[in-house]
Design a protein around this motif. Structure first.
Motif, short mmCIF file in Angstrom:
data_model
loop_
_atom_site.label_atom_id
_atom_site.label_comp_id
_atom_site.label_asym_id
_atom_site.label_seq_id
_atom_site.Cartn_x
_atom_site.Cartn_y
_atom_site.Cartn_z
N THR A 6 -3.80 13.36 -8.52
CA THR A 6 -4.80 12.50 -8.46
C THR A 6 -4.39 11.34 -9.02
N VAL A 7 -4.55 10.11 -8.37
CA VAL A 7 -4.22 8.73 -8.96
C VAL A 7 -5.52 7.82 -9.48
N LYS A 8 -5.51 7.44 -10.41
CA LYS A 8 -6.53 6.65 -10.94
C LYS A 8 -6.00 5.24 -11.45
N PHE A 9 -6.89 4.25 -10.66
CA PHE A 9 -6.53 2.92 -11.00
C PHE A 9 -7.53 2.30 -12.00
N LEU A 10 -7.02 1.93 -13.03
CA LEU A 10 -7.98 1.28 -14.08
C LEU A 10 -8.58 -0.17 -13.53
N ASP A 11 -9.54 -0.81 -14.10
CA ASP A 11 -9.49 -2.09 -14.12
C ASP A 11 -9.38 -2.97 -15.38
N GLY A 12 -9.64 -3.97 -15.31
CA GLY A 12 -9.31 -5.27 -16.37
C GLY A 12 -9.85 -4.83 -17.59
N ASN A 13 -10.74 -3.95 -17.82
CA ASN A 13 -11.27 -3.60 -19.01
C ASN A 13 -11.07 -2.14 -19.72
N GLY A 14 -9.85 -1.53 -18.73
CA GLY A 14 -9.55 -0.31 -19.19
C GLY A 14 -10.50 0.63 -18.66
N ASP A 15 -11.50 0.64 -17.92
CA ASP A 15 -12.07 1.84 -17.22
C ASP A 15 -11.73 2.08 -15.84
N VAL A 16 -11.98 3.10 -15.46
CA VAL A 16 -11.60 3.81 -13.97
C VAL A 16 -12.22 2.99 -13.03
N ASP A 17 -11.54 2.58 -12.08
CA ASP A 17 -12.14 1.47 -11.11
C ASP A 17 -12.09 2.27 -9.82
N GLU A 18 -10.93 2.96 -9.53
CA GLU A 18 -10.59 3.69 -8.24
C GLU A 18 -9.94 4.94 -8.54
N THR A 19 -10.43 6.16 -7.89
CA THR A 19 -9.66 7.34 -7.81
C THR A 19 -9.24 7.99 -6.69
N VAL A 20 -8.10 8.24 -6.23
CA VAL A 20 -7.67 8.74 -5.04
C VAL A 20 -7.13 10.01 -5.43
N GLU A 21 -7.74 11.03 -4.71
CA GLU A 21 -7.47 12.46 -4.88
C GLU A 21 -6.84 13.14 -3.52
N ASN A 22 -6.27 14.33 -4.03
CA ASN A 22 -5.51 15.25 -2.88
C ASN A 22 -4.45 14.31 -2.20
N VAL A 23 -3.60 13.79 -3.42
CA VAL A 23 -2.28 13.16 -2.89
C VAL A 23 -1.18 14.04 -2.53
N GLU A 24 -0.70 14.02 -1.67
CA GLU A 24 0.61 14.96 -1.38
C GLU A 24 1.69 14.44 -2.14
N TYR A 25 2.52 15.48 -2.70
CA TYR A 25 3.91 15.15 -3.37
C TYR A 25 4.68 14.30 -2.56
N GLY A 26 5.05 13.23 -3.17
CA GLY A 26 6.04 12.44 -2.73
C GLY A 26 5.61 11.20 -1.59
N SER A 27 4.08 11.30 -1.52
CA SER A 27 3.43 10.15 -0.61
C SER A 27 3.13 8.84 -1.40
N GLU A 28 2.73 7.93 -0.76
CA GLU A 28 2.56 6.53 -1.33
C GLU A 28 1.00 6.15 -1.31
N VAL A 29 0.46 5.88 -2.53
CA VAL A 29 -0.93 5.59 -2.71
C VAL A 29 -0.90 3.92 -2.94
N LYS A 30 -2.09 3.22 -2.32
CA LYS A 30 -2.02 1.90 -2.29
C LYS A 30 -3.52 1.81 -3.13
#
Length: 194
Positions: A6-30
């Protein structure tokens, strides 16, 4: 069963803005958000000179320049923060009724702190000049084309002379960051004796 992360992207206030789940090993997340993260400007002062009638407004403005970690090769759960450049924007307005355009002066107020290993930036932080950098405790790894050769991380070189200035395991914190800082990893080669 394949590991997913799981990759979480925070916003400018430090809160979770976007969450990308089920990311396979070695793959790229934008970053899946439509627009770059933003951080509200901060009003520092707003003063009017009683004698001249000239008003001066000073603000800190934040410009998004990238993410704190590289998400092109995900191998673990990650929480990624936006990096903002800080600039001080000073706007001077002419006396009311006199016309004329306000003058704007922009002064960059940030310093970049880079950790470089084997020619690659492994960690980057941007801090306000004069602020404290709490340090990064990551350990860089260097691999060899020779299967018998290994490398030991010895520490960080700060003045590009190849000599360790901050030994491995020591804090990379800086009390007051004056300007850009570059930490370059120093490795020692270990080859088994023939």
């Amino acid at each position: 069963e394949k590991n997913t992360y799981t990759v979480k992207f925070l916003d400018g206030n430090g809160d979770v803005d976007e969450t990308v789940e089920n990311v396979e090993y070695g793959s790229e997340v934008k970053y899946p958000g439509r627009n770059d993260p933003e951080k509200d400007a901060l009003l520092v002062s707003d003063t009017t000179d009683p004698e001249t009638g000239i008003r001066t407004v000073v603000e800190k403005k934040y410009t998004f320049i990238g993410w704190s970690q590289d998400t092109s090769n995900v191998t673990s759960d990650m929480t990624v923060s936006p990096i903002f450049e800080v600039s001080e924007v000073k706007t001077t307005y002419p006396k009311e009724g006199e016309g004329g355009d306000p003058t704007v002066v922009v002064t960059p107020k940030t310093a970049n702190i880079l950790f470089i290993s084997d020619g690659i930036i492994v960690h980057k932080e941007t801090v306000e000049k004069g602020a404290k950098f709490s340090g990064w405790d990551g350990t860089p790894v260097k691999t060899s084309k020779n299967p018998y050769e290994t490398y030991t991380f010895k520490g960080w070189d700060l003045d590009k002379d190849g000599v360790v200035d901050v030994a491995a395991g020591e804090s990379t914190a800086i009390d007051s960051v004056k300007d850009d800082v570059m930490f370059v990893a120093v490795f020692e080669s270990n080859l088994p004796s023939q």
